[in-house]
Scaffold this motif. Structure first.
Motif, PDB file in Angstrom:
ATOM      1  N   ARG A 100       0.837  -1.197   0.000  1.00 11.90           N
ATOM      2  CA  ARG A 100       0.000   0.000   0.000  1.00 11.90           C
ATOM      3  C   ARG A 100       0.878   1.256   0.000  1.00 11.90           C
ATOM      4  N   GLU A 102       3.941   1.535  -1.029  1.00 11.10           N
ATOM      5  CA  GLU A 102       4.635   1.618  -2.313  1.00 11.10           C
ATOM      6  C   GLU A 102       3.706   2.173  -3.397  1.00 11.10           C
ATOM      7  N   LYS A 103       2.468   1.682  -3.452  1.00 10.12           N
ATOM      8  CA  LYS A 103       1.503   2.183  -4.437  1.00 10.12           C
ATOM      9  C   LYS A 103       1.200   3.661  -4.199  1.00 10.12           C
ATOM     10  N   GLU A 104       1.070   4.067  -2.948  1.00 11.40           N
ATOM     11  CA  GLU A 104       0.797   5.471  -2.646  1.00 11.40           C
ATOM     12  C   GLU A 104       1.970   6.354  -3.071  1.00 11.40           C
ATOM     13  N   VAL A 106       4.132   5.724  -5.533  1.00  9.35           N
ATOM     14  CA  VAL A 106       4.127   5.778  -6.990  1.00  9.35           C
ATOM     15  C   VAL A 106       3.027   6.724  -7.467  1.00  9.35           C
ATOM     16  N   GLU A 107       1.856   6.628  -6.885  1.00 13.59           N
ATOM     17  CA  GLU A 107       0.738   7.494  -7.266  1.00 13.59           C
ATOM     18  C   GLU A 107       1.043   8.955  -6.959  1.00 13.59           C
ATOM     19  N   ALA A 108       1.666   9.235  -5.831  1.00 14.11           N
ATOM     20  CA  ALA A 108       2.026  10.616  -5.476  1.00 14.11           C
ATOM     21  C   ALA A 108       3.051  11.158  -6.461  1.00 14.11           C
ATOM     22  N   GLU A 109       4.025  10.341  -6.847  1.00  8.87           N
ATOM     23  CA  GLU A 109       5.033  10.770  -7.821  1.00  8.87           C
ATOM     24  C   GLU A 109       4.384  11.031  -9.177  1.00  8.87           C
ATOM     25  N   ARG A 110       3.473  10.161  -9.594  1.00  7.64           N
ATOM     26  CA  ARG A 110       2.768  10.332 -10.860  1.00  7.64           C
ATOM     27  C   ARG A 110       1.942  11.620 -10.843  1.00  7.64           C
ATOM     28  N   GLU A 111       1.262  11.874  -9.752  1.00  9.25           N
ATOM     29  CA  GLU A 111       0.449  13.093  -9.605  1.00  9.25           C
ATOM     30  C   GLU A 111       1.339  14.338  -9.633  1.00  9.25           C
ATOM     31  N   SER A 114       2.471  14.926 -13.265  1.00  7.53           N
ATOM     32  CA  SER A 114       1.405  15.485 -14.108  1.00  7.53           C
ATOM     33  C   SER A 114       1.132  16.941 -13.737  1.00  7.53           C
TER      34      SER A 114
END
Length: 169
Positions: A100, A102-104, A106-111, A114
């Motif tokens: 969880r 790790e996914k958060e 990655v998602e924060a970095e992606r956000e 963008s």
């Protein structure tokens, strides 16, 4: 903790205790339940006239008593199986928590990426001032004598030639 003194030597001071965590407490409780023999083979439940419920190992006199069946303690194999399940569940919970996080990340970095791209694509907006701003300008005073013909006194006003009057035709 209190500082040592002649009346309070360090050997008599009690160390501060830290509260036990539930993960440490569960195996101790489980071991206590398994190792303690059943104190009372029979358990009685009684309700008095005020409606208070009481459980005891001896039936009280003068009240309606109900015998409660007590389940036997778990066997050693059941205790070991429960401990194994507990360890397996704790390991699985740690794995899921790490996934969880790790996914958060990655998602924060992606956000964030963008958001940086959106900011780079937008043109810079001009600053609009809604109320006029007074900016004082320096006042220029000519030096004395500037603008006068040579030889003319500078302390008198410049004579202005009279306008020619129009001639009737």
């Amino acid at each position: 903790m209190h500082p040592p003194s002649p009346f309070n030597p360090p050997s008599l001071l009690k160390p501060e205790r830290k509260p036990m965590k539930p993960a440490q407490l569960f195996p101790l409780l489980l071991a206590a339940l398994v190792s303690s023999p059943s104190v009372a083979d029979e358990l009685y439940k009684s309700v008095d006239s005020a409606g208070n419920v009481t459980y005891s190992s001896t039936p009280p006199q003068g009240v309606k008593v109900e015998k409660v069946e007590v389940a036997p303690p778990p066997s050693e194999a059941e205790v070991q199986a429960a401990e194994a399940r507990l360890k397996k569940n704790a390991a699985q919970a740690e794995e899921l928590e790490a996934e969880r996080r790790e996914k958060e990340a990655v998602e924060a970095e992606r956000e964030a990426e963008s958001e940086r791209q959106r900011a780079a694509q937008q043109p810079v907006q001009p600053v609009v001032i809604e109320t006029p701003v007074y900016v004082p300008q320096p006042v220029y005073y000519p030096p004395p004598g500037a603008g006068f013909p040579p030889g003319m006194p500078t302390n008198r006003p410049i004579p202005i030639a009279p306008r020619p009057t129009p001639q009737p035709r």
